[in-house]
Design a protein around this motif. Structure first.
Motif, PDB file in Angstrom:
ATOM      1  N   CYS A 220      -4.232   9.163   2.898  1.00 44.72           N
ATOM      2  CA  CYS A 220      -3.963   8.844   4.375  1.00 44.72           C
ATOM      3  C   CYS A 220      -5.220   7.785   4.631  1.00 44.72           C
ATOM      4  O   CYS A 220      -4.887   6.977   5.253  1.00 44.72           O
TER       5      CYS A 220
ATOM      6  N   GLN B 196      -8.052   4.327  21.867  1.00 41.97           N
ATOM      7  CA  GLN B 196      -7.109   3.745  20.599  1.00 41.97           C
ATOM      8  C   GLN B 196      -7.046   2.586  20.556  1.00 41.97           C
ATOM      9  O   GLN B 196      -7.491   1.837  21.620  1.00 41.97           O
TER      10      GLN B 196
ATOM     11  N   ARG C  35       6.220   2.232   7.016  1.00 41.91           N
ATOM     12  CA  ARG C  35       5.069   2.531   6.432  1.00 41.91           C
ATOM     13  C   ARG C  35       4.995   4.121   6.284  1.00 41.91           C
ATOM     14  O   ARG C  35       4.427   4.543   5.273  1.00 41.91           O
TER      15      ARG C  35
ATOM     16  N   MET D  49       0.834  -1.216   0.022  1.00 41.49           N
ATOM     17  CA  MET D  49       0.132  -0.096   0.057  1.00 41.49           C
ATOM     18  C   MET D  49       0.862   1.194   0.082  1.00 41.49           C
ATOM     19  O   MET D  49       0.709   2.186  -0.661  1.00 41.49           O
TER      20      MET D  49
HETATM   21  C1  HEC Z   1       0.560   2.747   4.126  1.00 42.89           C
HETATM   22  C2  HEC Z   1      -0.536   2.881   5.235  1.00 42.89           C
HETATM   23  C3  HEC Z   1      -0.378   4.222   5.553  1.00 42.89           C
HETATM   24  C4  HEC Z   1      -0.687   5.602   4.758  1.00 42.89           C
HETATM   25  C5  HEC Z   1      -0.897   5.752   3.468  1.00 42.89           C
HETATM   26  C6  HEC Z   1      -0.531   6.480   5.765  1.00 42.89           C
HETATM   27  N1  HEC Z   1      -0.325   5.943   7.153  1.00 42.89           N
HETATM   28 FE1  HEC Z   1      -0.120   7.168   8.829  1.00 42.89          FE
HETATM   29  N2  HEC Z   1       0.382   5.487  10.056  1.00 42.89           N
HETATM   30  C7  HEC Z   1       0.497   4.085   9.395  1.00 42.89           C
HETATM   31  C8  HEC Z   1       0.904   3.215  10.377  1.00 42.89           C
HETATM   32  C9  HEC Z   1       1.055   1.729  10.208  1.00 42.89           C
HETATM   33  C10 HEC Z   1       1.183   3.958  11.619  1.00 42.89           C
HETATM   34  C11 HEC Z   1       1.895   3.451  12.742  1.00 42.89           C
HETATM   35  C12 HEC Z   1       3.307   3.477  12.670  1.00 42.89           C
HETATM   36  C13 HEC Z   1       4.183   3.514  13.949  1.00 42.89           C
HETATM   37  O1  HEC Z   1       4.144   2.704  14.744  1.00 42.89           O
HETATM   38  O2  HEC Z   1       5.056   4.483  13.919  1.00 42.89           O
HETATM   39  C14 HEC Z   1       0.977   5.368  11.137  1.00 42.89           C
HETATM   40  C15 HEC Z   1       1.021   6.473  12.021  1.00 42.89           C
HETATM   41  C16 HEC Z   1       0.747   7.600  11.858  1.00 42.89           C
HETATM   42  C17 HEC Z   1       0.910   8.847  12.782  1.00 42.89           C
HETATM   43  C18 HEC Z   1       1.096   8.668  14.138  1.00 42.89           C
HETATM   44  C19 HEC Z   1      -0.164   8.546  15.161  1.00 42.89           C
HETATM   45  C20 HEC Z   1       0.021   8.177  16.721  1.00 42.89           C
HETATM   46  O3  HEC Z   1      -0.934   7.934  17.129  1.00 42.89           O
HETATM   47  O4  HEC Z   1       1.379   8.234  16.824  1.00 42.89           O
HETATM   48  C21 HEC Z   1       0.256  10.001  11.946  1.00 42.89           C
HETATM   49  C22 HEC Z   1       0.041  11.341  12.682  1.00 42.89           C
HETATM   50  C23 HEC Z   1      -0.060   9.495  10.639  1.00 42.89           C
HETATM   51  N3  HEC Z   1       0.302   8.238  10.581  1.00 42.89           N
HETATM   52  C24 HEC Z   1      -0.499  10.423   9.867  1.00 42.89           C
HETATM   53  C25 HEC Z   1      -0.648  10.161   8.482  1.00 42.89           C
HETATM   54  C26 HEC Z   1      -1.152  11.093   7.293  1.00 42.89           C
HETATM   55  C27 HEC Z   1      -1.428  12.480   7.702  1.00 42.89           C
HETATM   56  C28 HEC Z   1      -1.271  10.195   6.231  1.00 42.89           C
HETATM   57  C29 HEC Z   1      -1.569  10.813   4.753  1.00 42.89           C
HETATM   58  C30 HEC Z   1      -0.611  11.760   4.276  1.00 42.89           C
HETATM   59  C31 HEC Z   1      -0.889   8.904   6.551  1.00 42.89           C
HETATM   60  N4  HEC Z   1      -0.680   8.793   8.016  1.00 42.89           N
HETATM   61  C32 HEC Z   1      -0.734   8.017   5.537  1.00 42.89           C
HETATM   62  C33 HEC Z   1       0.022   3.766   8.207  1.00 42.89           C
HETATM   63  C34 HEC Z   1      -0.076   4.484   7.071  1.00 42.89           C
END
Ligand code: HEC
Ligand code: HEC
Length: 192
Positions: free
Chosen positions: A35, A147, A77, A14
């Protein structure tokens, strides 16, 4: 275990699919849609290892995007996603998601003995001193209530072994908490 591996593999695919589309996206609305591929279009993420960001606190969301981009918080990711964002995008995305409602994930309330253990941990470490009453968060302190349980436990363990290195203070607090108290804490927070 097999399912978990499959789901991590699917997320990696993805990421590969989304990053070029993110590079091409002009408006914040287009970025938000990308996102949603992982974080969910009604705010409910596609799996229990992907955190809820709809309704999360604004300052915290911005800090995480900044830290993924700088490499202070590492994740295969999110890092490529954050690479595609400039500071104004991050600020706008943080504002957008902070204004969405927090989704109900329907996780069960922790049984009384589990809740009592979590409350003892809170008495020892004063989690609510920073995460606010009812664990609703504020500013740069994240909301924890409701959460995903699996994500909460994993990220607390990541802080504890410093795999998540973007907030040394949280790592110290997790190291001050006995490891076997973290699962009850995650269950308690998830069910709130
Ligand atoms: C391919 C899948 C994927 C996409 C696309 C993605 N995310 Fe994520 N996101 C994740 C995952 C998995 C985590 C947890 C990662 C970790 O443990 O650090 C995460 C973590 C986050 C966090 C941290 C949340 C926390 O509670 O700490 C933020 C903020 C975030 N994403 C924002 C975004 C935004 C804004 C976008 C679009 C621009 C986006 N993400 C696109 C998979 C994705
Ligand atoms: C001194 C203030 C403080 C205390 C006390 C504290 N935290 Fe935190 N916590 C933070 C901050 C600030 C962050 C955001 C760190 C970052 O920017 O990555 C955080 C992050 C977290 C996260 C990650 C949330 C996410 O979406 O990834 C969890 C889970 C967490 N704390 C749980 C706890 C628990 C459980 C306790 C009590 C045992 C606790 N915290 C005590 C300040 C605190």
């Amino acid at each position: 275990m097999k399912n978990w591996t499959t789901s991590v593999g699917a997320l990696a695919v993805m990421t590969l699919a989304i990053v070029p589309r993110l590079a091409a996206a002009q408006s914040i609305e287009e970025k938000v849609e990308l996102c949603a591929a992982c974080h969910g279009d009604k705010g409910v993420p596609i799996d229990k290892d992907t955190p809820v960001i709809s309704g999360q606190t604004q300052g915290y969301l911005y800090f995480q995007l900044r830290d993924y981009k700088s490499g202070a918080r590492k994740d295969d990711r999110m890092a490529p996603v954050a690479q595609m964002l400039e500071r104004p995008d991050m600020l706008a995305l943080a504002e957008y998601f902070s204004k969405q409602p927090w989704p109900a994930l329907g996780q069960p309330q922790a049984p009384a003995d589990v809740a009592a253990r979590a409350q003892r941990t809170n008495t020892a470490v004063a989690c609510t001193g920073c995460h606010q009453g009812e664990y609703q968060g504020e500013g740069t302190q994240p909301r924890l209530a409701g959460q995903w349980k699996d994500y909460l436990l994993r990220t607390m363990l990541d802080f504890r072994n410093r795999k998540r290195g973007n907030n040394p203070g949280m790592s110290d607090l997790m190291l001050a908490t006995p490891e076997d108290e973290l699962a009850p804490m995650a269950e308690y927070l998830a069910g709130r």
